[in-house]
Design an enzyme around this catalytic site. Structure first.
Site, short mmCIF file in Angstrom:
data_model
loop_
_atom_site.label_atom_id
_atom_site.label_comp_id
_atom_site.label_asym_id
_atom_site.label_seq_id
_atom_site.Cartn_x
_atom_site.Cartn_y
_atom_site.Cartn_z
N GLU A 29 28.85 47.42 25.49
CA GLU A 29 27.86 46.34 25.40
C GLU A 29 28.46 45.04 25.90
O GLU A 29 29.65 44.82 25.70
CB GLU A 29 27.42 46.16 23.93
CG GLU A 29 26.60 47.32 23.42
CD GLU A 29 26.26 47.19 21.94
OE1 GLU A 29 26.39 46.09 21.37
OE2 GLU A 29 25.85 48.20 21.36
N ARG A 41 25.95 53.41 16.99
CA ARG A 41 26.90 52.85 17.95
C ARG A 41 26.84 53.64 19.25
O ARG A 41 26.72 54.88 19.23
CB ARG A 41 28.34 52.94 17.41
CG ARG A 41 28.68 51.91 16.32
CD ARG A 41 28.75 50.49 16.88
NE ARG A 41 29.14 49.52 15.88
CZ ARG A 41 28.32 48.78 15.14
NH1 ARG A 41 27.00 48.91 15.28
NH2 ARG A 41 28.78 47.91 14.27
N HIS A 55 20.83 45.60 20.87
CA HIS A 55 21.55 45.60 19.58
C HIS A 55 20.93 44.61 18.57
O HIS A 55 21.55 43.64 18.17
CB HIS A 55 23.04 45.27 19.79
CG HIS A 55 23.90 45.81 18.67
ND1 HIS A 55 25.18 46.28 18.85
CD2 HIS A 55 23.66 45.92 17.34
CE1 HIS A 55 25.68 46.67 17.69
NE2 HIS A 55 24.77 46.46 16.76
C1 GLV Z 1 25.61 46.13 13.19
O1 GLV Z 1 25.48 46.79 14.16
C2 GLV Z 1 26.61 46.33 12.20
O2 GLV Z 1 27.42 47.27 12.28
O3 GLV Z 1 26.65 45.53 11.27
#
Ligand code: GLV
Length: 317
Positions: free
Chosen positions: A265, A236, A283
């Protein structure tokens, strides 16, 4: 029939499954709902199938109707949801672990390869036919023999370790607790983050975002890395202090970065753009058909388990 608000589009097969099981309010235009709109649309709903793009903070959760009993998050991470606020309102929060481990680890490896082997510069040169082979053209860092420091040795970290080991990397890790020998597979455990950083030629951030991990990779942490280290983040954006990382790139303390996730984001700090060595993805961690299908199925199963039993094995609050 229970009523469910689905905040983002899912793959067709998953939406069909939901329609068979629930009275669903689907988001057919895949609009990014504002917090007010989400609250408005959830009136009369028993549950919400949310996504990581929904900011379910304390204020939003406090305004949800009493009928909402579960937030089934379509992600393994749940940093987008205030777990305490949900708990206070007796709203269960669930996630989708395990099913996305392989796909996310694949992107974790791609970040390491892309950053170490200068893939961004290579792609740009090849697309523009602006290159010629020479013995020293786009010389990168070889993975074989390099030390990989994994921050957060959960399922994704372990899978990255497994693949990286087969590429000849030497695995080190820091985790809340030391893993058993069969999970560790010869990796070296570091009790402190500082100790891990000091041996990380390549760092792979794999830990969950939480109040404790926000900006964990900050100026002080980056100083502990060997000079010319590579920093990658598949977890993250909140875990990394962008200004500090960009500054470390400016000073060549950090050689290259490989990033799939960002603070705020879909925007990313423009400071990264001036570095050709930044290998950046939007992502994509869990973005394969198999994985997105399995994640949505699990988010649906979590709803069903919760409505049937009042509990759920993937409840996180
Ligand atoms: C993706 O980034 C998730 O946390 O599932």
């Amino acid at each position: 029939m229970k009523k469910i608000l689905v905040t983002r589009r899912l793959l067709r097969s998953n939406e069909d499954k939901l329609k068979n099981l629930y009275d669903v309010n689907l988001n057919l235009n895949d609009e990014l709902y504002s917090q007010d709109k989400l609250i408005e649309l959830s009136q009369g709903c028993d549950g919400i199938l949310s996504a990581l793009t929904d900011k379910l903070d304390e204020e939003t959760i406090n305004k949800l109707p009493d009928s909402v009993k579960i937030l089934s998050n379509f992600a393994v991470g749940f940093g987008n949801i205030d777990l305490e606020a949900a708990k206070k309102r007796n709203i269960a929060v669930t996630n989708t672990p395990e099913v996305l481990t392989d796909a996310t680890a694949e992107i974790g490896i791609l970040l390491i390869l892309g950053a170490c082997r200068r893939a961004s510069e290579g792609i740009e040169g090849a697309r523009e036919s602006n290159w010629k082979w020479s013995a020293d053209y786009l010389i990168g860092k070889q993975l074989t023999g390099a030390r990989l420091g994994i921050l957060g040795m959960g399922r994704i970290g372990q899978k990255i370790a497994h693949v990286a080991r087969s590429l000849g990397m030497i695995i080190h890790y820091h985790n809340r607790s030391k893993l058993s020998g069969d999970k560790e597979q010869g990796a070296t455990y570091h009790e402190t983050l500082e100790s891990l950083l000091s041996v990380s030629d390549v760092l792979s951030v794999c830990c969950p975002a939480s109040k404790e991990t926000v900006n964990l990779i900050n100026k002080d942490a980056l100083e502990k890395l060997p000079k010319g280290a590579v920093v990658t983040n598949v977890a993250r954006g909140d875990i990394v202090d962008d200004e500090a990382l960009i500054n470390a790139l400016d000073r060549r303390k950090v050689y290259a970065v490989g990033l799939d996730v960002y603070k705020g984001e879909p925007n990313l700090n423009p400071g990264y753009m001036k570095h050709k060595s930044a290998f950046i993805l939007p992502h994509l961690g869990s973005a394969t058909k198999e994985t997105r299908t399995a994640m949505a199925n699990l988010a649906i199963d979590n709803l069903t388990e919760f409505f049937d039993t009042g509990g759920c094995k993937n409840k996180v609050n």
